[in-house]
Design a protein around this motif. Sequence first.
Motif, mmCIF file in Angstrom:
data_model
loop_
_atom_site.group_PDB
_atom_site.id
_atom_site.type_symbol
_atom_site.label_atom_id
_atom_site.label_comp_id
_atom_site.label_asym_id
_atom_site.label_seq_id
_atom_site.Cartn_x
_atom_site.Cartn_y
_atom_site.Cartn_z
ATOM 1 N N GLN A 41 0.815 -1.215 0.000
ATOM 2 C CA GLN A 41 0.000 0.000 0.000
ATOM 3 C C GLN A 41 0.855 1.275 0.000
ATOM 4 O OE1 GLN A 41 0.282 -2.146 2.509
ATOM 5 N NE2 GLN A 41 0.456 -1.076 4.453
ATOM 6 N N TRP A 42 2.127 1.156 0.320
ATOM 7 C CA TRP A 42 3.019 2.309 0.328
ATOM 8 C C TRP A 42 3.508 2.663 -1.070
ATOM 9 C CZ3 TRP A 42 6.309 4.014 4.848
ATOM 10 C CH2 TRP A 42 5.627 3.841 6.043
ATOM 11 N N GLY A 43 3.280 1.798 -2.033
ATOM 12 C CA GLY A 43 3.727 2.067 -3.396
ATOM 13 C C GLY A 43 5.240 2.165 -3.464
ATOM 14 N N ALA A 44 5.733 3.171 -4.157
ATOM 15 C CA ALA A 44 7.175 3.338 -4.359
ATOM 16 C C ALA A 44 7.864 4.005 -3.173
ATOM 17 C CB ALA A 44 7.434 4.146 -5.625
ATOM 18 N N SER A 45 7.091 4.473 -2.203
ATOM 19 C CA SER A 45 7.704 5.148 -1.057
ATOM 20 C C SER A 45 8.186 4.133 -0.036
ATOM 21 C CB SER A 45 6.712 6.119 -0.419
ATOM 22 O OG SER A 45 5.636 5.395 0.127
ATOM 23 N N GLY A 46 8.915 4.589 0.908
ATOM 24 C CA GLY A 46 9.416 3.719 1.970
ATOM 25 C C GLY A 46 10.885 3.405 1.792
ATOM 26 N N ALA A 47 11.600 3.428 2.893
ATOM 27 C CA ALA A 47 13.044 3.183 2.871
ATOM 28 C C ALA A 47 13.353 1.761 2.416
ATOM 29 C CB ALA A 47 13.625 3.428 4.263
ATOM 30 N N ARG A 48 14.492 1.603 1.768
ATOM 31 C CA ARG A 48 14.922 0.304 1.256
ATOM 32 C C ARG A 48 16.397 0.098 1.552
ATOM 33 N NH1 ARG A 48 11.382 -1.780 -2.675
ATOM 34 N NH2 ARG A 48 9.582 -0.444 -2.874
ATOM 35 N N SER A 49 16.782 -1.169 1.667
ATOM 36 C CA SER A 49 18.189 -1.550 1.770
ATOM 37 C C SER A 49 18.605 -2.150 0.435
ATOM 38 C CB SER A 49 18.395 -2.586 2.876
ATOM 39 O OG SER A 49 18.135 -2.019 4.131
ATOM 40 N N VAL A 50 19.848 -1.878 0.044
ATOM 41 C CA VAL A 50 20.400 -2.433 -1.195
ATOM 42 C C VAL A 50 21.429 -3.480 -0.808
ATOM 43 C CG1 VAL A 50 21.665 -1.939 -3.324
ATOM 44 C CG2 VAL A 50 19.987 -0.291 -2.445
ATOM 45 N N PHE A 51 21.278 -4.686 -1.379
ATOM 46 C CA PHE A 51 22.125 -5.830 -1.054
ATOM 47 C C PHE A 51 22.963 -6.257 -2.255
ATOM 48 C CE2 PHE A 51 18.402 -6.091 1.621
ATOM 49 C CZ PHE A 51 18.880 -6.538 2.849
ATOM 50 N N VAL A 52 24.171 -6.766 -1.969
ATOM 51 C CA VAL A 52 25.016 -7.403 -2.971
ATOM 52 C C VAL A 52 25.599 -8.675 -2.353
ATOM 53 C CG1 VAL A 52 25.623 -5.218 -4.097
ATOM 54 C CG2 VAL A 52 27.136 -6.169 -2.353
ATOM 55 N N ASN A 53 26.160 -9.541 -3.205
ATOM 56 C CA ASN A 53 26.846 -10.727 -2.692
ATOM 57 C C ASN A 53 28.021 -10.293 -1.833
ATOM 58 O OD1 ASN A 53 25.293 -12.782 -3.833
ATOM 59 N ND2 ASN A 53 26.350 -12.595 -5.777
ATOM 60 N N GLU A 54 28.294 -11.061 -0.817
ATOM 61 C CA GLU A 54 29.374 -10.735 0.120
ATOM 62 C C GLU A 54 30.695 -10.495 -0.604
ATOM 63 O OE1 GLU A 54 30.698 -12.302 4.487
ATOM 64 O OE2 GLU A 54 30.217 -13.835 2.994
ATOM 65 N N ALA A 55 30.962 -11.244 -1.660
ATOM 66 C CA ALA A 55 32.217 -11.106 -2.404
ATOM 67 C C ALA A 55 32.345 -9.743 -3.090
ATOM 68 C CB ALA A 55 32.339 -12.219 -3.441
ATOM 69 N N ASP A 56 31.219 -9.060 -3.319
ATOM 70 C CA ASP A 56 31.228 -7.775 -4.029
ATOM 71 C C ASP A 56 31.122 -6.556 -3.118
ATOM 72 O OD1 ASP A 56 31.357 -8.957 -6.588
ATOM 73 O OD2 ASP A 56 29.191 -9.302 -6.580
ATOM 74 N N VAL A 57 31.063 -6.768 -1.813
ATOM 75 C CA VAL A 57 30.802 -5.670 -0.877
ATOM 76 C C VAL A 57 31.831 -4.547 -0.994
ATOM 77 C CG1 VAL A 57 30.719 -5.025 1.573
ATOM 78 C CG2 VAL A 57 29.468 -7.022 0.768
ATOM 79 N N GLU A 58 33.104 -4.860 -0.919
ATOM 80 C CA GLU A 58 34.122 -3.808 -0.946
ATOM 81 C C GLU A 58 34.086 -3.024 -2.247
ATOM 82 O OE1 GLU A 58 38.083 -4.882 0.316
ATOM 83 O OE2 GLU A 58 37.271 -6.328 1.750
ATOM 84 N N ARG A 59 33.984 -3.733 -3.365
ATOM 85 C CA ARG A 59 33.951 -3.044 -4.662
ATOM 86 C C ARG A 59 32.686 -2.195 -4.794
ATOM 87 N NH1 ARG A 59 33.359 -4.695 -10.517
ATOM 88 N NH2 ARG A 59 32.202 -6.486 -9.756
ATOM 89 N N ALA A 60 31.545 -2.718 -4.326
ATOM 90 C CA ALA A 60 30.295 -1.958 -4.396
ATOM 91 C C ALA A 60 30.382 -0.681 -3.564
ATOM 92 C CB ALA A 60 29.133 -2.823 -3.911
ATOM 93 N N ARG A 61 30.920 -0.791 -2.369
ATOM 94 C CA ARG A 61 31.054 0.408 -1.521
ATOM 95 C C ARG A 61 31.984 1.431 -2.161
ATOM 96 N NH1 ARG A 61 30.935 -2.789 4.189
ATOM 97 N NH2 ARG A 61 28.667 -2.894 4.328
ATOM 98 N N ALA A 62 33.049 0.956 -2.803
ATOM 99 C CA ALA A 62 33.976 1.871 -3.478
ATOM 100 C C ALA A 62 33.272 2.598 -4.622
ATOM 101 C CB ALA A 62 35.191 1.105 -3.994
#
Length: 98
Positions: A41-62
Motif C-alpha cells: 500500500q506504500w507504493g514506491a515510497s518507503g526506505a529500502r536496503s540495497v544488497f550485494v553478494n558478500e564477495a562484491d561488498v568492498e567493490r560496491a562500496r567503493a
Amino acid sequence: MSDELKVVASAANEAEAQMICGRLLDVGIHALSQRNIGGPQWGASGARSVFVNEADVERARAVLETDEGAFSDEELTRLSEEAVEPREAKTKEVRAAS
C-alpha cells in the motif's frame, strides 16, 4: 566463496534504490533492494536496503563512494514519477473495467 547477501546502501525510496542498483550493475555488480518498512500500500515510497553478494561488498562500496552526492533532486523526482505512472494507469484500467 559465500553467497550471503550484505547491505551496502540505504535508499529513501524505490527510485533511489533502483538508481543505486543500476550504478552497481553498470560495473558488473548485481544488486537487489528490499523495503525496510511498510507494505504494498506504500507504493514506491518507503526506505529500502540495497544488497550485494558478500564477495562484491568492498567493490560496491567503493563504487558508491565515488558516486556520493551524484543523485540530483530532479533525477530522483523523475524516477519517482516514472515508478508511479504505471500504477496509476493500471488503477484507471481497473476502474474502467468495473
